[in-house]
Design an enzyme around this catalytic site. Structure first.
Site, short mmCIF file in Angstrom:
data_model
loop_
_atom_site.label_atom_id
_atom_site.label_comp_id
_atom_site.label_asym_id
_atom_site.label_seq_id
_atom_site.Cartn_x
_atom_site.Cartn_y
_atom_site.Cartn_z
N GLY A 63 0.91 -1.11 -0.09
CA GLY A 63 -0.04 0.07 -0.09
C GLY A 63 0.82 1.15 -0.09
N TYR A 64 2.01 1.14 0.38
CA TYR A 64 2.96 2.34 0.31
C TYR A 64 3.56 2.53 -1.00
CZ TYR A 64 6.62 5.70 0.99
OH TYR A 64 7.52 6.78 0.66
N LYS A 66 2.54 1.42 -4.13
CA LYS A 66 1.41 0.41 -4.81
C LYS A 66 1.81 0.18 -6.34
CE LYS A 66 -2.77 2.19 -2.46
NZ LYS A 66 -3.65 1.23 -2.01
N THR A 86 -1.29 -2.74 -3.64
CA THR A 86 -1.95 -3.83 -4.40
C THR A 86 -2.22 -3.34 -5.59
OG1 THR A 86 -3.30 -4.71 -2.47
CG2 THR A 86 -4.34 -4.79 -4.57
N ASN A 111 -7.82 4.96 6.22
CA ASN A 111 -7.77 5.12 4.60
C ASN A 111 -8.88 4.48 3.93
OD1 ASN A 111 -7.01 2.89 2.42
ND2 ASN A 111 -6.12 2.40 4.47
N GLY A 114 -9.35 2.52 -1.86
CA GLY A 114 -9.93 1.78 -2.95
C GLY A 114 -9.02 1.22 -3.94
N PHE A 115 -7.85 0.72 -3.52
CA PHE A 115 -6.94 0.17 -4.64
C PHE A 115 -6.69 1.13 -5.87
CE2 PHE A 115 -8.20 -4.63 -3.99
CZ PHE A 115 -7.57 -4.42 -2.57
N SER A 173 -8.72 -5.99 2.04
CA SER A 173 -9.15 -4.68 1.85
C SER A 173 -10.83 -4.24 2.27
CB SER A 173 -8.84 -3.85 0.61
OG SER A 173 -9.22 -2.50 0.39
N ASN A 175 -12.13 -1.73 1.50
CA ASN A 175 -12.39 -0.61 0.64
C ASN A 175 -12.96 -0.80 -0.73
OD1 ASN A 175 -11.84 1.45 2.79
ND2 ASN A 175 -9.84 1.12 2.28
N THR A 176 -13.03 -2.13 -1.13
CA THR A 176 -13.45 -2.42 -2.07
C THR A 176 -14.73 -3.54 -1.91
OG1 THR A 176 -11.38 -2.75 -3.56
CG2 THR A 176 -13.39 -4.07 -4.23
N LYS A 211 -3.37 -12.59 2.67
CA LYS A 211 -3.49 -11.48 3.46
C LYS A 211 -4.87 -11.57 3.78
CE LYS A 211 -2.12 -6.88 4.66
NZ LYS A 211 -1.43 -5.64 3.82
N ASN A 240 -4.58 -6.85 7.57
CA ASN A 240 -4.91 -5.64 6.94
C ASN A 240 -5.34 -4.65 8.01
OD1 ASN A 240 -5.43 -3.90 5.00
ND2 ASN A 240 -5.50 -5.47 3.28
N TYR A 312 3.58 -0.28 8.14
CA TYR A 312 3.49 0.79 7.24
C TYR A 312 3.17 2.24 7.91
CZ TYR A 312 1.11 3.67 3.49
OH TYR A 312 0.70 4.73 2.47
N THR A 313 2.13 2.19 8.78
CA THR A 313 1.63 3.57 9.40
C THR A 313 2.76 4.13 10.34
OG1 THR A 313 -0.57 2.67 9.31
CG2 THR A 313 -0.08 4.55 10.73
C1 LIG Z 1 -2.62 4.47 3.11
C2 LIG Z 1 -2.73 2.81 3.12
C3 LIG Z 1 -2.86 2.33 2.17
C4 LIG Z 1 -2.69 0.69 2.12
N1 LIG Z 1 -2.99 -0.03 1.09
C5 LIG Z 1 -2.83 -1.28 1.31
C6 LIG Z 1 -2.96 -1.97 -0.24
O1 LIG Z 1 -3.00 -1.57 -1.25
N2 LIG Z 1 -2.99 -3.43 -0.12
C7 LIG Z 1 -2.82 -4.13 1.11
O2 LIG Z 1 -2.71 -5.31 1.17
N3 LIG Z 1 -2.68 -3.23 2.13
C8 LIG Z 1 -2.83 -2.26 2.27
N4 LIG Z 1 -2.59 -1.44 3.56
C9 LIG Z 1 -2.60 -2.05 4.74
C10 LIG Z 1 -1.15 -2.24 5.16
O3 LIG Z 1 -0.37 -2.83 4.26
C11 LIG Z 1 -1.05 -3.01 6.63
O4 LIG Z 1 -1.56 -4.34 6.39
C12 LIG Z 1 -1.92 -2.05 7.60
O5 LIG Z 1 -1.99 -0.68 7.46
C13 LIG Z 1 -1.47 -2.54 9.06
O6 LIG Z 1 -0.11 -2.03 9.18
P1 LIG Z 1 0.34 -0.72 10.03
O7 LIG Z 1 -0.54 -0.58 11.07
O8 LIG Z 1 1.79 -1.02 10.23
O9 LIG Z 1 -0.02 0.23 8.90
C14 LIG Z 1 -2.61 -0.01 3.37
C15 LIG Z 1 -2.50 1.02 4.63
C16 LIG Z 1 -2.44 2.19 4.65
C17 LIG Z 1 -2.23 2.96 5.89
#
Ligand SMILES: Cc1cc2nc3c(=O)[nH]c(=O)nc-3n(C[C@H](O)[C@H](O)[C@H](O)COP(=O)(O)O)c2cc1C
Length: 359
Positions: A63-64, A66, A86, A111, A114-115, A173, A175-176, A211, A240, A312-313
């Site tokens: 997600g960081y 993409k 993703t 967030n 939505g991919f 996710s 968001n889909t 996942k 996730n 990520y966060t």
């Molecule tokens: C802005 C943002 C976008 C993300 N996009 C995706 C994504 O595209 N695909 C996915 O599998 N997880 C996505 N995630 C989820 C992260 O990969 C991770 O599973 C989740 O944020 C929990 O980890 P964290 O608390 O360290 O952020 C996203 C998270 C954030 C904050």
């Protein structure tokens, strides 16, 4: 990069809306800033998972990056691996903006992107021009308006089986609309069967991970574990983002819809991780993600059953020096405790975490 410069960069980014800040951080990495100081590889942190040799167990979560623009720059920050995506077959814009919200008091983010991504072809082109080595996983998803969503995952497997170190089937996710329904037993059985068959149709034996969401009850976990074993999947990523809003301080942004990540997710995702370790046994590769933002939280994921850890966060709040800091901390911990491998502490707190109540 010096600490002071890093802090200045962070406060600059925080003066911008989160999505603009994210775009700027990608541009900075692409142009070689911040200058990374990747810690030297420490043999105590090296680990082989699903047949892949990771220099250390900390990865950048999906997600960081993409679109696969900066995987090597992420590795240069100290990460042992990076997961891009993703990615969906066709490019898509995602949901209307604003769609990323900081909950600063909670060290969290919501967030509902939505991919949004540039699609398979663009990512495949970038991966093909990579010169460096290093573990890069590709996280695959389905287009929002796909008629046959599973076909989108099959296409992802075929497109990236050769270029990816591993593939992640992301069905978690929030968001889909409807995507998380693929986690139910029957749908999951069909999905996994078809992605494993898609891999068999290629020349590659690329490991496939699944996942999952953290918002699952024990019966769901039973079903998922049974299907993972039955289909011979190679690993599981837990988890996730969550739909739960428990315990938040930020009452403004906390009301936004979408998936919550960061510190408030740590407990829930770690409980789920431990419960899956109990169900899958000691040999099954597990990746722990959710709320990791320090050496201590990374260690706790490993104690709760994780072979590998992602974040990520944490980096949104901790900045680009965080991965090197955590990896150095893990190496120091291993040395201080006289461990030959960080893996020696894995599972030492599975029972404790698995028995925590979730409300
Ligand atoms: C802005 C943002 C976008 C993300 N996009 C995706 C994504 O595209 N695909 C996915 O599998 N997880 C996505 N995630 C989820 C992260 O990969 C991770 O599973 C989740 O944020 C929990 O980890 P964290 O608390 O360290 O952020 C996203 C998270 C954030 C904050």
């Amino acid at each position: 990069m010096s600490g002071a410069l890093g802090r200045l960069g962070q406060s600059l980014l925080f003066s911008l809306d989160p999505e603009t800040a994210h775009g700027l951080s990608i541009s900075a990495l692409r142009s070689g800033l911040p200058r990374a100081r990747r810690p030297a590889d420490d043999p105590r942190l090296a680990i082989t998972v699903a047949g892949l040799s990771f220099p250390n167990p900390l990865g950048m979560a999906a997600g960081y990056d993409k679109n696969g623009e900066v995987p090597d720059a992420l590795l240069a920050l100290g990460f042992g691996f990076a997961e891009v995506g993703t990615v969906t077959p066709l490019p898509q814009a995602g949901n209307p903006k604003p769609r990323i919200f900081r909950l600063t008091a909670d060290r969290a983010v919501i967030n509902r992107l939505g991919f949004n991504n540039q699609g398979h072809a663009a990512l495949a082109r970038r991966l093909a021009t990579r010169r460096q080595r290093g573990i890069v996983g590709v996280n695959i998803g389905a287009n929002k308006d796909a008629v046959d969503r599973i076909a989108d995952y099959e296409a992802g497997v075929r497109t990236f089986a050769a270029a990816a170190s591993y593939l992640t089937v992301n069905i978690s996710s929030p968001n889909t609309p409807g995507l998380r329904a693929l986690q139910s037993r029957e749908a999951l059985a069909e999905l996994l069967e078809r992605v494993v068959a898609a891999r068999a149709s290629t020349d590659s034996s690329t490991p496939i991970f699944l996942k999952i969401a953290p918002d699952l009850v024990d019966a769901d976990l039973d079903d998922i574990a049974a299907e993972l074993m039955r289909q011979g999947l190679d690993g599981l990523i837990v988890s996730n983002t969550t739909l739960s809003r428990r315990g938040l301080h930020d009452e403004g942004s906390g009301r936004e819809s979408g998936g919550l990540s960061g510190r408030p997710l740590f407990r829930r995702s770690t409980v789920m991780l431990a419960r899956m370790r109990q169900r899958l046994g000691p040999a099954f590769p597990l990746v722990g993600v959710g709320g990791v933002d320090s050496t201590d939280t990374a260690l706790e994921k490993i104690r709760a059953g994780a072979d590998l850890v992602q974040l990520y966060t944490g980096m949104i709040y901790g900045g680009p020096t965080l991965p090197a800091g955590i990896v150095t901390g893990l190496a120091r911990f291993a040395a201080r405790e006289g461990l030959r491998s960080i893996r020696e502490i894995r599972d030492s707190a599975v029972e404790r975490w698995a028995s925590e109540a979730l409300d």
